[in-house]
Motif scaffolding. Structure first.
Motif, PDB file in Angstrom:
ATOM      1  N   UNK A  51       0.871  -1.176   0.000  1.00  0.00           N
ATOM      2  CA  UNK A  51       0.000   0.000   0.000  1.00  0.00           C
ATOM      3  C   UNK A  51       0.908   1.226   0.000  1.00  0.00           C
ATOM      4  N   UNK A  52       0.640   2.155  -0.904  1.00  0.00           N
ATOM      5  CA  UNK A  52       1.377   3.419  -0.961  1.00  0.00           C
ATOM      6  C   UNK A  52       0.395   4.578  -0.925  1.00  0.00           C
ATOM      7  N   UNK A  53       0.772   5.623  -0.225  1.00  0.00           N
ATOM      8  CA  UNK A  53       0.049   6.897  -0.238  1.00  0.00           C
ATOM      9  C   UNK A  53       1.069   7.933  -0.698  1.00  0.00           C
ATOM     10  N   UNK A  61      -3.376  13.502  -3.626  1.00  0.00           N
ATOM     11  CA  UNK A  61      -3.017  12.199  -3.062  1.00  0.00           C
ATOM     12  C   UNK A  61      -3.387  11.089  -4.041  1.00  0.00           C
ATOM     13  N   UNK A  62      -2.466  10.168  -4.202  1.00  0.00           N
ATOM     14  CA  UNK A  62      -2.721   8.968  -4.995  1.00  0.00           C
ATOM     15  C   UNK A  62      -2.459   7.766  -4.090  1.00  0.00           C
ATOM     16  N   UNK A  63      -3.398   6.829  -4.048  1.00  0.00           N
ATOM     17  CA  UNK A  63      -3.207   5.613  -3.271  1.00  0.00           C
ATOM     18  C   UNK A  63      -3.028   4.438  -4.219  1.00  0.00           C
ATOM     19  N   UNK A  88       8.403   6.416  -9.195  1.00  0.00           N
ATOM     20  CA  UNK A  88       7.123   7.117  -9.261  1.00  0.00           C
ATOM     21  C   UNK A  88       7.311   8.481  -9.919  1.00  0.00           C
ATOM     22  N   UNK A  89       6.352   8.882 -10.754  1.00  0.00           N
ATOM     23  CA  UNK A  89       6.373  10.232 -11.315  1.00  0.00           C
ATOM     24  C   UNK A  89       5.438  11.141 -10.518  1.00  0.00           C
TER      25      UNK A  89
END
Length: 130
Positions: A51-53, A61-63, A88-89
């Protein structure tokens, strides 16, 4: 280097800005992050999900949730480590990531280990003094 230990699992993260893959004038900034997951528990564990926030400098915010990491669900034996690099971009010159990995131990017990919050900083970010 960012480091955190949770439930006997130590996670270290080293982010790196990728200038050659970024286009600051076009609002495209890219980072790689190298992760080391070390099993300090007495039994083997399997990393089964992530899981990434991800929060950019504009507060967007992108989860991200998914199985394993980089297409793998590695089994990590006591005292061993698993390493991988991903990326990640962002549309902004800075941001922050935080997350968790889900594990299952030899007895089938599920648990999580926190990924420490780490800063995504580029040389294109103009820090404002308030």
């Amino acid at each position: 280097m960012y480091e955190q230990t949770t439930n006997g699992i130590t996670i270290r993260v080293r982010p790196v800005f990728l200038e050659d893959q970024s286009s600051p004038g076009g609002g495209h900034f890219v980072w790689a992050y190298h992760v080391t997951v070390t099993n300090g528990r007495p039994t083997s564990v399997q990393l089964v999900n992530r899981y990434w926030r991800i929060t950019d400098a504009g507060g967007r915010v992108q989860e991200v949730r998914g199985a394993g990491v980089v297409g793998e669900q590695p089994v990590i034996h006591p005292g061993d480590s698993f390493e991988y690099t991903s990326g990640t971009p962002l549309p902004t010159p800075s941001g922050i990531m935080v997350g968790a990995y889900g594990f299952v131990d030899e007895d089938g017990e599920q648990f999580e280990a926190a990924v420490p919050a780490f800063s995504l900083d580029s040389p294109h970010d103009r820090a404002a003094v308030n």
